[in-house]
Enzyme design. Structure first.
Site, PDB file in Angstrom:
ATOM      1  N   ASN A   7       0.830  -1.208   0.000  1.00  0.00           N
ATOM      2  CA  ASN A   7       0.000   0.000   0.000  1.00  0.00           C
ATOM      3  C   ASN A   7       0.870   1.265   0.000  1.00  0.00           C
ATOM      4  O   ASN A   7       1.911   1.316   0.649  1.00  0.00           O
ATOM      5  CB  ASN A   7      -0.886  -0.016   1.254  1.00  0.00           C
ATOM      6  CG  ASN A   7      -2.114   0.843   1.116  1.00  0.00           C
ATOM      7  OD1 ASN A   7      -2.056   1.938   0.575  1.00  0.00           O
ATOM      8  ND2 ASN A   7      -3.221   0.350   1.615  1.00  0.00           N
ATOM      9  N   HIS A  62     -11.979   0.522  -8.364  1.00  0.00           N
ATOM     10  CA  HIS A  62     -11.533  -0.804  -8.800  1.00  0.00           C
ATOM     11  C   HIS A  62     -11.610  -1.667  -7.533  1.00  0.00           C
ATOM     12  O   HIS A  62     -10.935  -1.343  -6.539  1.00  0.00           O
ATOM     13  CB  HIS A  62     -10.097  -0.693  -9.335  1.00  0.00           C
ATOM     14  CG  HIS A  62      -9.541  -1.936  -9.943  1.00  0.00           C
ATOM     15  ND1 HIS A  62      -8.474  -1.908 -10.826  1.00  0.00           N
ATOM     16  CD2 HIS A  62      -9.863  -3.234  -9.786  1.00  0.00           C
ATOM     17  CE1 HIS A  62      -8.183  -3.146 -11.195  1.00  0.00           C
ATOM     18  NE2 HIS A  62      -9.008  -3.973 -10.570  1.00  0.00           N
ATOM     19  N   HIS A 109      -8.894  -4.751   1.531  1.00  0.00           N
ATOM     20  CA  HIS A 109      -7.803  -4.365   2.433  1.00  0.00           C
ATOM     21  C   HIS A 109      -7.544  -5.545   3.370  1.00  0.00           C
ATOM     22  O   HIS A 109      -8.470  -6.062   3.996  1.00  0.00           O
ATOM     23  CB  HIS A 109      -8.208  -3.177   3.311  1.00  0.00           C
ATOM     24  CG  HIS A 109      -8.497  -1.919   2.557  1.00  0.00           C
ATOM     25  ND1 HIS A 109      -7.613  -0.866   2.508  1.00  0.00           N
ATOM     26  CD2 HIS A 109      -9.573  -1.530   1.829  1.00  0.00           C
ATOM     27  CE1 HIS A 109      -8.139   0.117   1.792  1.00  0.00           C
ATOM     28  NE2 HIS A 109      -9.329  -0.254   1.361  1.00  0.00           N
TER      29      HIS A 109
HETATM   30  P1  AMP Z   1     -10.358   2.660  -0.621  1.00  0.00           P
HETATM   31  O1  AMP Z   1     -10.537   3.946   0.112  1.00  0.00           O
HETATM   32  O2  AMP Z   1     -11.046   1.501   0.040  1.00  0.00           O
HETATM   33  O3  AMP Z   1     -10.730   2.809  -2.098  1.00  0.00           O
HETATM   34  O4  AMP Z   1      -8.808   2.308  -0.548  1.00  0.00           O
HETATM   35  C1  AMP Z   1      -7.860   2.831  -1.430  1.00  0.00           C
HETATM   36  C2  AMP Z   1      -6.507   2.311  -0.979  1.00  0.00           C
HETATM   37  O5  AMP Z   1      -5.625   2.412  -2.067  1.00  0.00           O
HETATM   38  C3  AMP Z   1      -5.886   3.071   0.188  1.00  0.00           C
HETATM   39  O6  AMP Z   1      -5.409   2.143   1.153  1.00  0.00           O
HETATM   40  C4  AMP Z   1      -4.711   3.825  -0.464  1.00  0.00           C
HETATM   41  O7  AMP Z   1      -3.635   4.007   0.426  1.00  0.00           O
HETATM   42  C5  AMP Z   1      -4.377   2.896  -1.596  1.00  0.00           C
HETATM   43  N1  AMP Z   1      -3.752   3.519  -2.762  1.00  0.00           N
HETATM   44  C6  AMP Z   1      -4.204   4.556  -3.485  1.00  0.00           C
HETATM   45  N2  AMP Z   1      -3.390   4.809  -4.533  1.00  0.00           N
HETATM   46  C7  AMP Z   1      -2.408   3.871  -4.482  1.00  0.00           C
HETATM   47  C8  AMP Z   1      -1.248   3.592  -5.270  1.00  0.00           C
HETATM   48  N3  AMP Z   1      -0.942   4.316  -6.352  1.00  0.00           N
HETATM   49  N4  AMP Z   1      -0.444   2.568  -4.910  1.00  0.00           N
HETATM   50  C9  AMP Z   1      -0.740   1.826  -3.831  1.00  0.00           C
HETATM   51  N5  AMP Z   1      -1.830   2.029  -3.035  1.00  0.00           N
HETATM   52  C10 AMP Z   1      -2.641   3.046  -3.355  1.00  0.00           C
END
Ligand code: AMP
Length: 160
Positions: free
Chosen positions: A32, A99, A103
């Site tokens: 993450n 997408h 988690h």
């Molecule tokens: P959600 O709010 O459930 O859509 O979770 C989105 C997750 O994606 C969060 O834990 C972010 O830290 C993670 N995230 C967003 N952009 C990236 C990225 N480019 N690379 C890795 N993790 C990401």
């Protein structure tokens, strides 16, 4: 298919393969950008699908079986004793990346003051990430390429 030789797609984000430490035919798992606790990773279907309902049965099975395996490995690796598995399905449920993703977060006693504070921590991260493109002056809290790559490399070894 949403990947080429160097990247997988996570919604609009290109994810370098160095950040991906496990994959099946239908799912992949990455470290993450902003973990709320050590070992907070994301399990993602390779096909870019926004909502859980849009996944095919075989993708649902593969996604959750993968989450089960990854959770078991990372709980042990991080000397944790529990797991939070969370799927925020749609923007009103807190999903910020369009997408599907699960988690997987290893949990320990007293890792948050109140157990459910973990959800506030996740939402706080998302709030900051979403305004980042607007507020470019804000101090960068995201992890660097090398740190994420190294974490993914450690986890890769759990599957030999
Ligand atoms: P959600 O709010 O459930 O859509 O979770 C989105 C997750 O994606 C969060 O834990 C972010 O830290 C993670 N995230 C967003 N952009 C990236 C990225 N480019 N690379 C890795 N993790 C990401």
């Amino acid at each position: 298919m949403t990947s080429n030789s160097e990247y997988y797609m996570f919604g609009p984000h290109k994810i370098h393969k160095n950040f991906i430490f496990y994959a099946t035919n239908l799912s992949y798992v990455m470290v993450n950008l902003r973990p709320v606790r050590p070992g907070h990773v994301l399990v993602i279907p390779k096909r870019m699908v926004k909502r859980f309902v849009d996944l095919k049965g075989e993708e649902v099975c593969d996604l959750w079986l993968t989450a089960q395996l990854i959770g078991a490995k990372l709980e042990l690796f991080h000397n944790a004793s529990s797991l939070t598995l969370n799927l925020q399905d749609g923007p009103k449920a807190g999903q910020t990346v369009p997408h599907v993703h699960i988690h997987v977060i290893p949990r320990k006693a007293c890792d948050f003051k109140r157990n459910d504070d973990i959800y506030d921590a996740m939402n706080e991260n998302d709030r900051e990430l979403s305004k980042q493109h607007i507020d470019m002056e804000e101090e960068r809290k995201d992890r660097g390429f090398e740190e994420m790559k190294e974490e993914a490399h450690h986890y890769t070894k759990l599957f030999f």
